[in-house]
Design a protein around this motif. Structure first.
Motif, short mmCIF file in Angstrom:
data_model
loop_
_atom_site.label_atom_id
_atom_site.label_comp_id
_atom_site.label_asym_id
_atom_site.label_seq_id
_atom_site.Cartn_x
_atom_site.Cartn_y
_atom_site.Cartn_z
N ILE A 63 -14.14 -5.39 4.15
CA ILE A 63 -15.18 -4.90 3.22
C ILE A 63 -16.02 -3.84 3.94
N GLY A 64 -16.40 -4.14 5.16
CA GLY A 64 -17.23 -3.21 5.94
C GLY A 64 -16.54 -1.90 6.26
N ASN A 65 -15.21 -1.92 6.25
CA ASN A 65 -14.42 -0.72 6.55
C ASN A 65 -14.07 0.12 5.33
N ILE A 119 -23.18 -10.51 1.37
CA ILE A 119 -21.80 -10.78 0.94
C ILE A 119 -21.54 -12.27 0.73
N GLY A 160 -15.60 1.94 3.31
CA GLY A 160 -16.22 3.25 3.09
C GLY A 160 -17.22 3.24 1.94
N VAL A 161 -17.56 2.05 1.45
CA VAL A 161 -18.56 1.91 0.39
C VAL A 161 -19.82 1.32 1.02
N LYS A 162 -20.97 1.88 0.67
CA LYS A 162 -22.24 1.40 1.23
C LYS A 162 -22.55 0.01 0.67
N ILE A 163 -22.64 -0.96 1.54
CA ILE A 163 -22.93 -2.33 1.11
C ILE A 163 -23.95 -2.95 2.07
N VAL A 214 -14.50 -9.96 5.51
CA VAL A 214 -15.79 -9.28 5.64
C VAL A 214 -15.61 -7.97 6.41
N CYS A 215 -14.76 -8.00 7.43
CA CYS A 215 -14.46 -6.82 8.23
C CYS A 215 -13.81 -5.74 7.36
N PRO A 237 -24.26 -6.01 4.37
CA PRO A 237 -23.45 -7.12 4.91
C PRO A 237 -24.14 -8.48 4.78
N GLY A 250 0.80 -1.22 0.00
CA GLY A 250 0.00 0.00 0.00
C GLY A 250 0.83 1.27 0.00
N ARG A 290 -12.09 -11.60 8.77
CA ARG A 290 -11.24 -10.44 8.50
C ARG A 290 -11.52 -9.83 7.13
N ARG A 333 -5.17 -4.37 1.19
CA ARG A 333 -4.31 -3.53 2.01
C ARG A 333 -4.34 -3.92 3.49
N SER A 334 -5.35 -4.71 3.88
CA SER A 334 -5.52 -5.04 5.30
C SER A 334 -4.40 -5.95 5.82
#
Lengths: 397, 397
Positions: free
Chosen positions: A319-321, A331, A323-326, A316-317, A328, A219, A314, A297-298
């Motif tokens: 993805i949730g971080n 998934i 900043g895109v509206k999804i 899924v976590c 959960p 990153g 991790r 990048r995680s």
């Protein structure tokens, strides 16, 4: 064409001028027979090394005669002195070659923030120029390496008409400081196909966006990243400017860059696994890319790759971080051919065992479906292991 | 107040119910004598664990009687079953305590995506409730730990009028999956001061924004992070709702949270150094925060912290990548009291040696001045070492 000629119309050189403390090669040259169509893309980091500024200025003409490259020192964050050092590299190369200083491109890679020992480069430049040979590509490739564990080379043929075949040859260096949003690390491509300058420029931009800019190791985007392509026209075809021949040239260019970036990611400092993250069903292509990069990048995801642990929580976590509206609860996640998460919930222990087996491979895919649109994106990354930390903690010691 | 009473008006419990495979404590309870003003903040990850959803619903009333917490399993990404498991935790706790189910808050921490062994919790709940004692805070603290290397506790006195002193006691767990943009990990605060529900809520939000939300270990925000505060009013002061007493209460709350977050970052998985990044001279507070986080998130910077290497090129590189418009030729960087970079250029080898000595400390500051405005921000982070990778690669094996 003789057996060891890398690409008609070019000579290559590499030697040790003493920038590195070991006798490893640290100065390289690619030189054409005349000024030829050349294109380049550069880092999008706002902090740009002096050679990047110089090369960007000189390549605007669409023509170049040669590229001189040093490894061991990035000549970045070196202020006005760095600028005159880069200028000196171009100046003395132009003297040795016998061309305009404006036709020389310069690249540097290595430690940031140390003054470039430019005297060593200046002194070695005549010797470097004289030693340039059509079969010297291997020497050049060695001269651009820093923390690389292996050399990166790729070749693709270009079909020009029914009987004529040109070639695109690429070499690259890179293992750390690799990230999207830039022309990752250093890449040098040469072709014997005749191509117009304008077409070469747009073809390179497209191919880099879809290959080098879709990859990350950690990153961190470097201050020096550059990809160059020079077209000698030695094949004497009518210069390609689009159309069917243009498509064929772009395909070959894409293949070479894709091949090189896979080699670079595989060499990701201490990496054992190359993972292609594919995101589907996002609200758009941009959001899909954001999510793919967030996963790639995680550090928690990347250490799980290292441990071959199908720790989808991790993923899924991450993805949730992003900043895109999804949603959960929609998934889906699959590792290779193994479905691991369905509608936000784990499939079960048998799936995890199967996914663990996939993750032991050197290369595999991680597919995420969000069922929230038609946006999709791809991102190539690698695992993060203890070697990565060791290499980067000790880099300058 | 008796010597071992943590905070008047509260009882605490902790025990092993069998979620963890070792006999370590994994179930904890904080219970008040009646329904009392309570506030909480939760993770901003879009993927939220079932207990987060339940607690957010229940705390909206501004009142709670008790918080039940388990460690070893996050009850996250567990679908409808996860929701009913969290509900069951609240239900059986309310039965044992003798209060409304809506007055119970729930928290979980541990592995994501595994069904919660809720039967073990339900079975142990009466035993847990009976064992709750005024001096049981240590047991509770042990029950919330996962990868924590040590317990995190903080106490601050609150001056209420000339003769009366209240207290705020906080405990927390957390070492990995710590990142800004959330109410990091789990924090539980109790106070004997009487405070209105509305004031408690706004005071907590402000204090968390300036402490827990300014910290990161690895940039991964968990699905379960929550910070709770309960006010028993045992001090029998006039309930604080602002004014001078409100300022004093906010100061103490801030001190407790700041103390806890420093302990959490110090415990960052495998971390040896806590680094406070201070960015000044940015175009605004938002851009300053973006840059501070970009530095604190860079694996190359964090491995340099680990190697005590004043590799300021990586810091400048991270600044250039943050996506904020800056002038690279104006960047100043200092480590502790040592100026390392002036106007984008390194100060020299002597400064690097001095900075290396600073970086051997357990805690130090990294100050960046951009000379491009008046925006400033602070970010607390830690180094990334080989232990981090080992811990996270092996977490579930």
């Amino acid at each position: 064409m003789a057996k060891n000629v890398a690409c008609a119309g070019f000579r290559f050189a590499g030697l040790s001028c003493g920038i590195k403390t070991t006798p490893k090669f640290d100065l390289g040259l690619i030189v054409a027979e005349k000024d030829i169509p050349t294109a380049a893309v550069f880092t999008r980091n706002q902090v740009r090394a002096a050679p990047v500024e110089l090369s960007e200025r000189n390549v605007k003409s669409g023509l170049a005669r040669a590229i001189i490259v040093n490894s061991g020192n990035a000549n970045a964050c070196t202020g006005p002195r760095g600028e005159s050092d880069a200028q000196a590299m171009a100046h003395y190369a132009s003297k040795a070659i016998g061309c305009s200083e404006k036709r020389i491109l310069v690249a540097s890679t290595g430690i940031i923030g140390q003054p470039l020992p430019v005297g060593k480069i200046v002194e070695a430049t005549p010797r470097l120029t004289i030693s340039a040979r059509a079969d010297g590509l291997e020497n050049f490739t060695r001269a651009i390496m820093t923390t690389d564990r292996f050399e990166k080379r790729a070749l693709e043929l270009v079909a020009i008409g029914p009987k004529s075949r040109g070639r695109i040859v690429g070499v690259a260096k890179g293992a750390g400081m690799i990230s999207p949003n830039m022309a990752t690390t250093l890449g040098f491509l040469v072709t014997d196909v005749a191509v117009t300058g304008a077409f070469l420029k747009s073809a390179l931009r497209d191919a880099v966006d879809d290959t080098f800019n879709c990859a990350s190791v950690d990153g961190d985007t470097s201050t020096n990243d550059s990809v160059f392509v020079m077209a000698s026209g030695a094949l004497k075809n009518r210069p390609i400017d689009g159309g069917k021949a243009g498509e064929e040239f772009k395909r070959a260019l894409h293949t070479v860059l894709d091949n090189l970036i896979h080699q670079i990611v595989r060499d990701g400092e201490g990496a054992n696994h190359v993972v292609t993250i594919e995101v589907m069903g996002a609200p758009g292509a941009g959001p899909a890319e954001t999510i793919a990069r967030a996963i790639g990048r995680s550090p928690l995801v990347k250490t799980a790759f290292f441990g071959t642990d199908p720790n989808w929580g991790r993923i899924v976590c991450a993805i949730g971080n992003a900043g895109v509206k999804i949603d959960p609860s929609k998934i889906d996640v699959a590792v290779g051919e193994v479905e691991l998460v369905r509608a936000g919930v784990g499939v079960g222990p048998a799936a995890e065992s199967a996914a663990h087996e996939v993750m032991r491979r050197g290369e595999y895919s991680l597919r995420v479906h969000l069922h929230g649109g038609s946006g999709k994106a791809k991102h190539i990354t690698c695992d993060m292991g203890t070697e990565y930390v060791k290499l980067n903690a000790d880099y300058r010691s």
